[in-house]
Write an enzyme that holds these catalytic residues in place. Structure first.
Site, PDB file in Angstrom:
ATOM      1  N   TYR A   1       6.143  -1.261 -29.895  1.00  0.00           N
ATOM      2  CA  TYR A   1       7.145  -0.288 -29.446  1.00  0.00           C
ATOM      3  C   TYR A   1       7.183   0.925 -30.375  1.00  0.00           C
ATOM      4  O   TYR A   1       7.203   2.078 -29.920  1.00  0.00           O
ATOM      5  CB  TYR A   1       8.512  -0.967 -29.393  1.00  0.00           C
ATOM      6  CG  TYR A   1       9.624  -0.108 -28.854  1.00  0.00           C
ATOM      7  CD1 TYR A   1       9.768   0.098 -27.478  1.00  0.00           C
ATOM      8  CD2 TYR A   1      10.549   0.493 -29.708  1.00  0.00           C
ATOM      9  CE1 TYR A   1      10.798   0.879 -26.981  1.00  0.00           C
ATOM     10  CE2 TYR A   1      11.580   1.275 -29.223  1.00  0.00           C
ATOM     11  CZ  TYR A   1      11.701   1.462 -27.859  1.00  0.00           C
ATOM     12  OH  TYR A   1      12.731   2.239 -27.367  1.00  0.00           O
TER      13      TYR A   1
ATOM     14  N   LYS B   1       6.511   4.997 -29.629  1.00  0.00           N
ATOM     15  CA  LYS B   1       7.535   6.023 -29.826  1.00  0.00           C
ATOM     16  C   LYS B   1       7.100   7.064 -30.850  1.00  0.00           C
ATOM     17  O   LYS B   1       7.478   8.237 -30.749  1.00  0.00           O
ATOM     18  CB  LYS B   1       8.863   5.376 -30.217  1.00  0.00           C
ATOM     19  CG  LYS B   1       9.461   4.519 -29.100  1.00  0.00           C
ATOM     20  CD  LYS B   1       9.597   5.304 -27.798  1.00  0.00           C
ATOM     21  CE  LYS B   1      10.193   4.497 -26.674  1.00  0.00           C
ATOM     22  NZ  LYS B   1      10.346   5.280 -25.417  1.00  0.00           N
TER      23      LYS B   1
END
Length: 246
Positions: free
Chosen positions: A154, A158
């Site tokens: 993740y 990002k």
């Protein structure tokens, strides 16, 4: 007479995406509500948007699939006549420690959260180039700047979104298209509601403003970046995190 502008928000059936879609509708945009799973939830958002006096429709597409994204963009332009604002909000998590993370967990998150943003920008750009205008807003996260254990996949996406935002901004600026990112911190959600009071207190010690953010904090920031008031802002990442990261 002022023409109504149009927006596409990915992952808009719930949470931050829903709030963004509703705020853009409040600002007078027609809004296409993209979803991957629940048509019922997406249609409920559509009805909320229409109640504000603008047009809306729900459209299913997996942002990781370039062909589905291309078809989605075509449908938005067909129904609204333009695509003025693209908000890349769709995202998933598959949390695990780095040593235990399965390849599929890595690939799934990369495909949706990073490749998905690339797909949407790439397929929306031709329409915005024809218009010689447009605003693209990508959702990043505070963890993309500071890292987070158990979220290597993740966090990588990002952080990648921030880099992609800068590159796209440089490529598209000469055509009047702005590209920016918004990086939320800890936002009140089903996830934070489920946390113990002890853990919440621990998290709050990291936030100088000593409170969690609301999804409307993110929606208002996105709406600003989409507006004419932000026409001289591009390639930036706006951190909305109560001072957690400065």
């Amino acid at each position: 007479m002022k023409m109504t502008k149009s927006a596409l928000v990915t992952g808009a059936s719930r949470g931050i995406g829903r709030s963004i879609a509703l705020q853009l509708a409040e600002e007078g945009y027609n809004v296409a509500v993209n979803y991957a799973g629940s048509k019922e939830k997406a249609e409920a958002v559509v009805e909320e948007i229409k109640a504000k006096g603008v047009d809306s429709f729900a459209i299913q597409a997996n942002v990781a699939d370039a062909d589905e994204v291309k078809a989605m963009i075509k449908e938005v332009v067909s129904q609204f006549g333009s695509l003025d604002v693209l908000v890349n909000n769709a995202g998933i998590t598959r949390d695990n420690l780095l040593m235990r993370m399965k390849e599929q967990e890595w690939d799934d998150v990369i495909d949706t959260n990073l490749k998905g943003v690339f797909n949407c920008i790439q397929k929306a750009t031709p329409q915005m180039l024809r218009q010689r205008s447009g605003a693209i807003i990508n959702l990043s996260s505070v963890v993309g700047a500071v890292g987070n254990p158990g979220q290597a996949n993740y966090v990588a996406t990002k952080a990648g979104v921030i880099g992609l935002t800068k590159s796209a901004a440089r490529e598209l600026a000469s055509r009047g298209i702005t590209v920016n990112a918004v990086a939320p911190g800890f936002i009140v959600s089903d996830m934070t509601d489920a946390l113990s009071d002890e853990l919440k207190e621990q998290m709050l010690t990291q936030i100088p403003l000593a409170r969690f953010g609301q999804d409307t904090d993110i929606a208002n920031t996105v709406a600003f970046l989409a507006s004419d008031k932000a026409k001289y802002i591009t390639g930036q990442t706006i951190h909305v995190n109560g001072g957690m990261y400065m």
